[in-house]
Design an enzyme around this catalytic site. Structure first.
Site, short mmCIF file in Angstrom:
data_model
loop_
_atom_site.label_atom_id
_atom_site.label_comp_id
_atom_site.label_asym_id
_atom_site.label_seq_id
_atom_site.Cartn_x
_atom_site.Cartn_y
_atom_site.Cartn_z
N ASP A 1 11.76 -4.74 32.56
CA ASP A 1 12.57 -4.66 33.79
C ASP A 1 11.91 -3.70 34.78
OD1 ASP A 1 14.36 -6.56 32.92
OD2 ASP A 1 15.77 -5.12 32.11
N ASP B 1 22.08 -9.52 32.22
CA ASP B 1 20.70 -9.09 32.49
C ASP B 1 20.70 -8.23 33.75
OD1 ASP B 1 17.95 -8.85 32.44
OD2 ASP B 1 17.58 -10.83 33.31
N ARG C 1 4.81 -6.78 37.81
CA ARG C 1 5.50 -7.99 38.26
C ARG C 1 5.95 -7.84 39.71
NH1 ARG C 1 10.64 -10.62 35.11
NH2 ARG C 1 11.95 -11.13 36.90
N ASN D 1 19.17 -9.91 37.33
CA ASN D 1 18.29 -11.05 37.04
C ASN D 1 17.85 -11.71 38.34
OD1 ASN D 1 18.06 -14.20 36.51
ND2 ASN D 1 17.47 -13.13 34.65
N SER D 2 16.59 -12.08 38.38
CA SER D 2 15.99 -12.58 39.62
C SER D 2 16.60 -13.89 40.12
CB SER D 2 14.48 -12.79 39.42
OG SER D 2 13.87 -11.59 39.06
N LYS E 1 18.56 -3.18 37.86
CA LYS E 1 18.15 -4.46 38.44
C LYS E 1 19.20 -5.53 38.14
CE LYS E 1 16.82 -7.53 35.92
NZ LYS E 1 15.55 -7.90 35.26
N HIS F 1 6.21 -13.80 40.59
CA HIS F 1 7.42 -14.55 40.24
C HIS F 1 7.94 -15.32 41.44
CE1 HIS F 1 10.29 -15.81 37.45
NE2 HIS F 1 11.15 -14.82 37.47
N ASP G 1 9.41 -7.41 28.30
CA ASP G 1 9.97 -7.40 29.64
C ASP G 1 10.65 -6.04 29.83
OD1 ASP G 1 11.40 -7.73 31.93
OD2 ASP G 1 12.55 -9.47 31.24
N SER H 1 12.14 -11.07 26.14
CA SER H 1 12.79 -11.29 27.43
C SER H 1 14.00 -10.40 27.64
CB SER H 1 13.23 -12.77 27.49
OG SER H 1 14.32 -12.94 28.34
N GLY H 2 14.07 -9.79 28.81
CA GLY H 2 15.25 -8.99 29.14
C GLY H 2 16.50 -9.84 29.18
N LEU H 3 16.37 -11.03 29.75
CA LEU H 3 17.54 -11.92 29.85
C LEU H 3 18.06 -12.30 28.47
CD1 LEU H 3 19.48 -13.85 31.36
CD2 LEU H 3 17.69 -15.58 31.24
N GLU I 1 8.73 -4.59 36.75
CA GLU I 1 8.91 -5.29 38.02
C GLU I 1 9.22 -4.32 39.14
OE1 GLU I 1 11.95 -7.66 36.13
OE2 GLU I 1 13.47 -6.99 37.56
C1 SPV Z 1 13.37 -12.55 31.57
O1 SPV Z 1 13.09 -13.42 30.74
O2 SPV Z 1 14.22 -11.68 31.39
C2 SPV Z 1 12.65 -12.52 32.84
C3 SPV Z 1 12.20 -13.73 33.43
O3 SPV Z 1 12.52 -11.47 33.41
S1 SPV Z 1 13.36 -14.18 34.61
O4 SPV Z 1 14.62 -14.44 33.96
O5 SPV Z 1 12.77 -15.37 35.22
O6 SPV Z 1 13.51 -13.14 35.60
MG MG Z 2 13.76 -10.03 32.79
#
Ligand code: SPV
Ligand code: MG
Length: 302
Positions: free
Chosen positions: A91, A62, A161, A126-127, A124, A192, A89, A50-52, A118
């Protein structure tokens, strides 16, 4: 194809098979060697780098503060302690088609099985933070998909994504993008959403009709029964950040308690024993290896 590590190709083949299998796949987040080992031991057949959570574990936000080489390093650490395939991930791919293909090749060399990119712009965010994140132009993003596939000779599973729902562009735009990304060579689509209910995800799956396998990340719509995802024909569910969030909560409590009580007495029964660490990282193997590789009798001092 031969120029790449055979093990890396095997990992991508395993991931491809799992994603295309009619049985739903559950993928757990990991961000370092320990979390990867624990998730694998719990029974997960694949991991989400996971990027986060990689960012968080490195002390970054993130928001592409971690560099692509740092992410690749984290994946290598994960791979060192888990044999199950790792979907990274990626990104936005850290820039344009050129950055994406450099990053993809590096990930393949470090043992990743797949990359998820994505359709947003570098850098980017975080979403779940802020609104109206700008989306990439469809054609430009398709170029990123093709560049990754070409650079790795298809040796990484590519998950495209779609952020259109989160960015407020609606179902038709999400579908338009999904079809374009499928045409460009994506292996699966991650749709997502940050709504607390899965309604828009389920609308997407019923229109999409599984042209390619669908991957979801139900972080916000976690209350939706998993059975609904199964009925919708969803291929893969990513539990995207729960190892890190669990350890954060546990660490915070333990630090506070030790600080307050100036003693280990209360916390000791609730923390992992040192034996657990020795067992997970197989300290016993080192003992056997020492007997095999070290000289039986050390040289006497002169
Ligand atoms: C992550 O885990 O970094 C993701 C999922 O991209 S989210 O945090 O939902 O964007
Ligand atoms: Mg991410």
């Amino acid at each position: 194809m031969k120029q790449y590590d055979e093990l890396a190709f095997a990992a991508s083949e395993v991931l491809r098979t799992l994603i295309n299998d009619p049985e739903m796949l559950f993928v757990a987040e990991a961000h370092d060697a320990l979390s990867a080992a624990l998730a694998e031991r719990a029974g997960f057949k694949a991991l989400w780098a996971s990027g986060l959570t990689i960012s968080t574990s490195l002390g970054y936000r993130d928001a592409n503060e971690a560099s692509w080489t740092e992410v690749a390093d984290a994946v290598e650490r994960m791979r060192s302690r888990a044999v199950v395939p790792i979907l990274v991930d990626g990104d936005t791919g850290f820039g344009n088609f050129n950055n994406v293909r450099l990053f993809s090749k590096r990930l393949l060399a470090r043992g990743a099985a797949g990359i998820c990119i994505e359709d947003k712009l570098f850098p980017k965010m975080n979403s779940f933070v802020g609104d109206n994140h700008p989306l990439a132009e469809i054609d430009e993003f398709c170029g990123r998909i093709k560049a990754s596939k070409d650079a790795t000779a298809g040796g990484l599973v590519l998950v495209a994504r779609i952020e259109a729902l989160i960015a407020g562009h609606g179902l038709q735009e999400a579908l338009r993008r999904a079809h374009a990304y499928a045409d460009a060579g994506a292996d699966a689509i991650l749709i997502h959403s940050r709504k607390s209910e899965a309604t828009e995800i389920l609308s997407f799956t019923s229109e999409w009709n599984n042209r390619l396998p669908v991957v979801i990340v139900p972080t916000k719509y976690y209350a939706t029964p998993t059975e609904k995802f199964r009925q919708a024909g969803i291929s893969t569910v990513i539990w995207a950040n729960h190892g890190l969030r669990a350890s954060l909560a546990a660490m915070e409590n333990v630090y506070r308690q030790i600080h307050k009580e100036q003693s280990l007495l209360t916390i000791e029964p609730g923390v992992a024993g040192l034996e657990k660490i020795f067992e997970i990282f197989d300290y016993g193997e080192l003992d056997i290896a020492e007997r095999r590789y070290l000289q039986a009798t050390p040289m006497a001092a002169e």
